[in-house]
Write a protein that holds these residues in place. Sequence first.
Motif, PDB file in Angstrom:
ATOM      1  N   TYR A 128      -1.497  -2.484   3.554  1.00 16.79           N
ATOM      2  CA  TYR A 128      -2.342  -1.295   3.479  1.00 16.79           C
ATOM      3  C   TYR A 128      -1.790  -0.189   4.383  1.00 16.79           C
ATOM      4  O   TYR A 128      -1.699   0.974   3.977  1.00 16.79           O
ATOM      5  CB  TYR A 128      -3.786  -1.646   3.869  1.00 16.79           C
ATOM      6  CG  TYR A 128      -4.710  -0.453   3.864  1.00 16.79           C
ATOM      7  CD1 TYR A 128      -5.162   0.088   2.672  1.00 16.79           C
ATOM      8  CD2 TYR A 128      -5.128   0.132   5.058  1.00 16.79           C
ATOM      9  CE1 TYR A 128      -6.010   1.182   2.655  1.00 16.79           C
ATOM     10  CE2 TYR A 128      -5.967   1.233   5.054  1.00 16.79           C
ATOM     11  CZ  TYR A 128      -6.405   1.750   3.846  1.00 16.79           C
ATOM     12  OH  TYR A 128      -7.232   2.845   3.836  1.00 16.79           O
TER      13      TYR A 128
ATOM     14  N   ASP B 164       1.263   1.367   2.880  1.00 19.92           N
ATOM     15  CA  ASP B 164       0.900   2.295   1.807  1.00 19.92           C
ATOM     16  C   ASP B 164       0.420   3.635   2.362  1.00 19.92           C
ATOM     17  O   ASP B 164       0.820   4.696   1.879  1.00 19.92           O
ATOM     18  CB  ASP B 164      -0.188   1.694   0.901  1.00 19.92           C
ATOM     19  CG  ASP B 164       0.333   0.606  -0.008  1.00 19.92           C
ATOM     20  OD1 ASP B 164       1.573   0.468  -0.119  1.00 19.92           O
ATOM     21  OD2 ASP B 164      -0.498  -0.103  -0.598  1.00 19.92           O
TER      22      ASP B 164
ATOM     23  N   ARG C  26      -9.360   4.691   6.936  1.00 18.40           N
ATOM     24  CA  ARG C  26      -8.064   5.294   6.619  1.00 18.40           C
ATOM     25  C   ARG C  26      -7.701   6.360   7.660  1.00 18.40           C
ATOM     26  O   ARG C  26      -6.545   6.489   8.046  1.00 18.40           O
ATOM     27  CB  ARG C  26      -8.082   5.886   5.215  1.00 18.40           C
ATOM     28  CG  ARG C  26      -6.711   6.359   4.757  1.00 18.40           C
ATOM     29  CD  ARG C  26      -6.766   6.893   3.332  1.00 18.40           C
ATOM     30  NE  ARG C  26      -5.466   7.298   2.875  1.00 18.40           N
ATOM     31  CZ  ARG C  26      -4.703   6.608   2.053  1.00 18.40           C
ATOM     32  NH1 ARG C  26      -5.132   5.458   1.567  1.00 18.40           N
ATOM     33  NH2 ARG C  26      -3.514   7.056   1.693  1.00 18.40           N
TER      34      ARG C  26
END
Length: 147
Positions: A6, A9, A59
Amino acid sequence: MNLTDYVKDVSRQDFGLEFKHKALWNSRLQTTGGRFFPQDGHLDFNPKFYKKDDLETFRKIVRHELCHYHLYYAGKGYKHRDKDFKELLLKVNGIRYAPSLKSKTFYYYYQCEACGQVYQRKRRINTAKFACGNCRGKLSPQNRSQG
């Protein structure tokens, strides 16, 4: 997808750079969202901030730690006080501070049966021992609520 994938990415999509180290969960973190370790390049993240319904906040925390990471390996100012860090964090829309994890407080409500005075308390009280401060009437518990 595991945490390291993650973070890789996010690094590719938001920075256009590769993340070449590991990202780990660290449940011992209390108030911080994550940490960057310049010694070996790995990142720690607080699992309490990872919520399925609020992935955008997580995020932003990942972006914050990646700012430290990429600036360190670019030889630029990677600390919170550095201009390079502040500019990159703003550019990638990261967050400066982790949001509070404190849960809301529950309150107990008591109402006097004689005069109707309402009392709000964080802790339960013994209604056999305590009486109304206005008229010395009997207190009865009401519904408790979150405040």
